[in-house]
Design a protein around this motif. Structure first.
Motif, short mmCIF file in Angstrom:
data_model
loop_
_atom_site.label_atom_id
_atom_site.label_comp_id
_atom_site.label_asym_id
_atom_site.label_seq_id
_atom_site.Cartn_x
_atom_site.Cartn_y
_atom_site.Cartn_z
N GLY A 152 0.81 -1.21 0.00
CA GLY A 152 0.00 0.00 0.00
C GLY A 152 0.84 1.27 0.00
O GLY A 152 2.07 1.23 0.12
N GLN A 153 0.15 2.40 -0.11
CA GLN A 153 0.80 3.71 -0.13
C GLN A 153 1.18 4.19 1.27
O GLN A 153 1.98 5.11 1.42
N GLY A 154 0.55 3.60 2.29
CA GLY A 154 0.79 4.05 3.66
C GLY A 154 0.14 5.39 3.97
O GLY A 154 0.26 5.91 5.08
N ALA A 155 -0.56 5.96 3.02
CA ALA A 155 -1.19 7.28 3.17
C ALA A 155 -2.25 7.44 2.07
O ALA A 155 -2.13 6.79 1.03
N PRO A 156 -3.23 8.30 2.29
CA PRO A 156 -3.55 8.94 3.56
C PRO A 156 -4.29 7.97 4.48
O PRO A 156 -4.96 7.05 4.00
N LEU A 157 -4.16 8.21 5.79
CA LEU A 157 -4.81 7.34 6.77
C LEU A 157 -6.07 7.97 7.38
O LEU A 157 -6.71 7.36 8.22
N ALA A 158 -6.40 9.17 6.95
CA ALA A 158 -7.53 9.88 7.59
C ALA A 158 -8.89 9.39 7.11
O ALA A 158 -9.91 9.78 7.69
N ALA A 159 -8.93 8.53 6.09
CA ALA A 159 -10.21 8.19 5.46
C ALA A 159 -11.22 7.60 6.43
O ALA A 159 -12.41 7.96 6.41
N ALA A 160 -10.79 6.68 7.30
CA ALA A 160 -11.72 6.05 8.23
C ALA A 160 -12.35 7.10 9.16
O ALA A 160 -13.56 7.05 9.44
N TYR A 161 -11.53 8.04 9.61
CA TYR A 161 -12.06 9.08 10.51
C TYR A 161 -12.92 10.09 9.75
O TYR A 161 -14.00 10.46 10.22
N THR A 357 -8.24 3.28 -0.38
CA THR A 357 -7.65 4.48 0.23
C THR A 357 -6.13 4.50 0.17
O THR A 357 -5.53 5.56 0.05
N THR A 358 -5.51 3.31 0.26
CA THR A 358 -4.04 3.27 0.17
C THR A 358 -3.56 2.30 -0.89
O THR A 358 -2.36 2.22 -1.16
N GLY A 359 -4.48 1.52 -1.48
CA GLY A 359 -4.06 0.51 -2.45
C GLY A 359 -3.58 -0.78 -1.81
O GLY A 359 -3.02 -1.64 -2.48
N ALA A 360 -3.79 -0.92 -0.50
CA ALA A 360 -3.44 -2.17 0.17
C ALA A 360 -4.25 -3.32 -0.45
O ALA A 360 -5.35 -3.09 -0.96
N PRO A 361 -3.73 -4.54 -0.41
CA PRO A 361 -4.42 -5.65 -1.08
C PRO A 361 -5.75 -6.04 -0.43
O PRO A 361 -6.57 -6.70 -1.05
N ARG A 362 -5.95 -5.63 0.82
CA ARG A 362 -7.17 -5.96 1.55
C ARG A 362 -7.28 -4.95 2.69
O ARG A 362 -6.31 -4.23 2.98
#
Length: 371
Positions: A152-161, A357-362
């Motif tokens: 993943g991109q590691g960012a942005p992390l604000a999406a859940a909030y 949001t970050t492109g993580a696989p899951r």
């Protein structure tokens, strides 16, 4: 799970010399109570130490052993931020025993987005174990690494909030949240299951660096310089051809990916106008990438204090802009609150990043827990 009190900490890449500290009551899914927020300045010695550390990080660039200054800076900022937590909690009439968890983002010194065939890398300075030892409270930290190790991109992390805030305000689909920190990031939610987030481009970092280089202070206060300048439209059009701006999301930026050099050779006024217009125009390009173009942007972060930037967002991004406060949020507190919220999710084993949001696989759990 019953909602618990959590403290969140954020120090942005814009290096304004301040620690954002926020207290909220949450179960990691909805916000039960917006407790309090403080902006606490670092001692001047730590601020200059962090500036040196950022320069060392750029020279290091993830090659070879880490610079020795990292360890010194990490301990100094951890102790300063621990003191800020204690001060906030005491000032609100509470004790540390009443705090369920602290979300300690740390100081990002370098972030390199993934590329084809190469995982991304990120480094936040912050010693969660030391903070736990000082505060005696559980500390969630290192929020980004697991996501990046998974691709993943590691960012942005604000999406859940941001999504929790929008859900609480009954806003979706035609509304998006834009945070203007060192870098700008956006969150769009369709009101159901689809959440999209990415970095749109720069926000305050190149503008602040440019103003500092002119010896005119730390920032374009009240947008005065940018408002007095004239945008070189031909130069802006060339800058807007940067491939990042039309690249598909998910995507993320380091604060130095777009620098003050974009305004080289210009007067303070014209340079500030150009950099502000670039930030606003980049947001407009980002809105065009979304599944449906929002009609309204709710703006948080330091950039919303710049009236020239807000006006250019409306005119150049072609969207209605409103302050986070219009929805009952504290626009300065959102990022720190976010890490309090994510800390509770870490505590509960809930995901903090997602494929959209970050492109993580899951959907990815992340963060480490001290204590």
């Amino acid at each position: 799970m019953e909602p618990i009190w959590a403290v969140g900490l954020m120090t942005g890449t814009v290096l304004d010399g301040n620690i954002d500290v926020a207290l909220i009551k949450t179960d990691g899914e909805r916000i039960d109570d917006f407790g309090t927020y403080r902006l606490m300045p670092y001692p001047a010695s730590i601020r200059s130490l962090l500036e040196e550390t950022l320069a060392a990080a750029r020279a290091w660039n993830f090659t070879g052993p880490e610079p020795a200054i990292f360890r010194k800076a990490e301990e100094a900022l951890t102790r300063a931020q621990s003191a800020a937590v204690k001060e906030l909690v005491k000032g609100y009439g509470m004790t540390m025993a009443e705090i369920g968890v602290v979300g300690f983002h740390g100081q990002t010194v370098l972030h390199r987005a993934p590329q084809v065939g190469r995982l991304g890398q990120t480094r936040q300075l912050g010693d969660g174990e030391l903070m736990h030892a000082i505060l005696g409270t559980k500390v969630a930290y290192d929020f980004r690494s697991a996501d990046m190790r998974a691709g993943g991109q590691g960012a942005p992390l604000a999406a859940a909030y941001h999504t929790a805030l929008m859900r609480g305000a009954g806003a979706s689909g035609e509304v998006a949240v834009l945070n203007l920190g060192g870098v700008a990031n956006i969150t769009w939610w369709d009101g159901a299951d689809n959440v999209i987030a990415f970095d749109t481009g720069p926000a305050n970092a190149p503008l602040n660096d440019f103003i500092k280089s002119k010896g005119l202070g730390e920032m374009d206060r009240d947008g005065a310089l940018g408002g007095a300048g004239k945008v070189d439209e031909a130069r802006l059009a060339k800058l807007l051809q940067h491939p990042y701006l039309t690249k598909a999301y998910p995507k993320s930026l380091d604060r130095f990916d777009f620098g003050a050099a974009m305004a080289d050779g210009l007067s303070a006024e014209d340079g500030a106008a150009l950099l502000t217009a670039f930030t606003a125009s980049a947001v407009g390009k980002a809105l065009d990438l979304l599944p449906s173009r929002p009609k309204k942007l709710v703006v948080s972060g330091g950039g919303r204090h710049n009236p020239t930037m807000m006006a250019m967002l409306a005119s150049r991004a072609g969207v209605e802009v409103v302050l986070a406060e219009s929805l009952g949020w504290s626009g300065d507190a959102v990022e720190a609150e976010c890490f309090a919220f994510l800390a509770v999710r870490v505590l509960r084993g809930l995901p903090i990043s997602f494929p959209s949001t970050t492109g993580a696989p899951r959907p990815m759990r992340g963060g480490k827990l001290a204590g």
